[in-house]
Scaffold this active site. Structure first.
Site, mmCIF file in Angstrom:
data_model
loop_
_atom_site.group_PDB
_atom_site.id
_atom_site.type_symbol
_atom_site.label_atom_id
_atom_site.label_comp_id
_atom_site.label_asym_id
_atom_site.label_seq_id
_atom_site.Cartn_x
_atom_site.Cartn_y
_atom_site.Cartn_z
ATOM 1 N N CYS A 27 0.837 -1.202 0.000
ATOM 2 C CA CYS A 27 0.000 0.000 0.000
ATOM 3 C C CYS A 27 0.871 1.250 0.000
ATOM 4 C CB CYS A 27 -0.919 -0.020 1.212
ATOM 5 S SG CYS A 27 -1.907 1.473 1.322
ATOM 6 N N CYS A 60 -0.365 4.099 2.130
ATOM 7 C CA CYS A 60 -0.226 3.916 3.581
ATOM 8 C C CYS A 60 1.217 4.170 4.002
ATOM 9 C CB CYS A 60 -0.565 2.489 4.010
ATOM 10 S SG CYS A 60 -2.033 1.811 3.294
ATOM 11 N N ASP A 61 2.158 3.653 3.231
ATOM 12 C CA ASP A 61 3.550 3.594 3.684
ATOM 13 C C ASP A 61 4.520 4.481 2.915
ATOM 14 O OD1 ASP A 61 2.707 1.682 5.504
ATOM 15 O OD2 ASP A 61 2.970 0.064 4.073
#
Ligand code: NDP
Length: 311
Positions: free
Chosen positions: A134, A137-138
């Site tokens: 992701c 997300c990261d």
């Protein structure tokens, strides 16, 4: 044991839309959010193709809005994860990860799909230490660093472009000699000087002392031109598609060979009377927020009909 008229598993656009429709139909549904509250859209940035948002909408914002709309019409939202189902008889019995159990007269399976991994031991070894599925997300952790994205579809191109906004360099590792992404996505990738596309390339391992420091790649595997090469990277992002989250209902509900729940034509009706499937868990073809929402609507309408016919 608690008996619920309509239980919804999943909190993506399908689950929440089912909640809105079932709630408005006076059914008082209970929705379990599952592993990823808000579903896959919470891991994307801007959603530009959902009708009604001419300027686009942030994925998290949209899911928050849907959740609130759901609650407004009487859906009770709970946060456990379903781990087992017994759909052999009605009412159905569902068991959750906190050991609680409920019974339900109807069930809407809107559990979505999860990111796929290559299956390398190193992906496990470095999970959370440089391996991610992701980018939104990261990606933040890789500002001014070098990362690789695996895949050649729309997701891979989108993630590579997103990461290029943060990182200093992005490799896009593509196993074939072409991208299968839409032309618009491809154009964005090729126009970005920070992205280097490595065609005909497979990842065979990762290395690094403290988290990911590089990847072992093979170019044109199995041909006369085969070459091994290593790249130095700080992050390794998978974008190779998704697996439908149907395992918990598989003993009862028919699925195809990949695991997508099979429904009757364009309806959300499964082979188990009273069990309906909505969203990506039953959609190998379209997998869009709008199609998921539409199928959640259909599932709730079917639930209403089913309850009326079977009460
Ligand atoms: P896709 O299934 O479209 O693409 C998966 C990619 O991963 C392919 O390039 C495939 O390679 C590659 N791949 C699969 N397995 C491996 C493996 N073991 N090793 C290396 N590469 C592998 O998935 P996406 O998630 O990209 O897209 C899913 C759907 O969602 C599509 O319909 C897409 O259009 C849509 N989507 C739309 C977006 C938008 O409109 N904004 C954004 C993101 C997705 P190969 O080509 O060789 O099979």
């Amino acid at each position: 044991m608690e008996l619920i008229d309509c239980l919804i598993l999943g909190s993506g656009p399908a689950g929440y839309t089912a909640g809105i429709y079932a709630g408005r139909a006076g059914i008082a549904p209970v929705l379990y959010e599952g592993i990823q509250p808000g579903g896959q859209l919470t891991t994307t940035t801007e959603i530009e193709n959902f009708p009604g948002y001419p300027e686009g909408v942030d994925g998290n914002q949209m899911m928050d809005d849907l959740r609130q709309q759901c609650v407004r019409f009487g859906t009770e939202i709970r946060s456990a994860i379903a781990v087992k189902t017994d759909l052999s008889q009605r009412p159905f019995t569902i068991t959750f990860d906190d050991d609680s159990q409920v019974q339900c007269k109807t069930l809407i399976v809107a559990t979505g799909a999860s990111a796929k991994y290559l299956g390398l031991a190193d992906e496990e070894k470095y999970r959370g230490q440089g391996v991610s599925a992701c980018a939104t997300c990261d990606g933040f952790f890789y500002r001014k660093k070098t990362v690789a994205v695996v895949g050649g579809g729309d997701t891979a191109c989108e993630e590579a472009t997103y990461l290029a906004g943060l990182a200093q360099k992005v490799y896009l590792i593509v196993r074939k000699d072409y991208l299968r992404a839409s032309q618009a996505m491809q154009d964005r990738v090729f126009a970005n000087p920070k992205i280097e596309v490595l065609f005909n390339t497979n990842t065979v391992g990762l290395f690094g002392e403290n988290g990911v420091e590089g990847a072992h790649l093979v170019y044109k595997k199995g041909t006369d031109e085969e070459k091994q090469l290593d790249i130095q990277i700080d992050g390794f992002f998978l974008a190779i598609g998704h697996k439908p989250n149907s395992d918990i209902v598989k003993p009862w509900v028919n699925t195809d060979e990949v695991g997508y729940i099979i429904t009757e034509g364009a309806t959300p009706v499964t082979n188990v009377p009273g069990v309906f499937a909505a969203g990506d868990v039953a959609d190998p073809l379209y997998r869009q927020a709008i199609t998921a929402a539409a199928s959640g609507c259909k599932a709730a309408i079917e639930v209403k009909k089913f309850l009326e016919e079977n009460e």
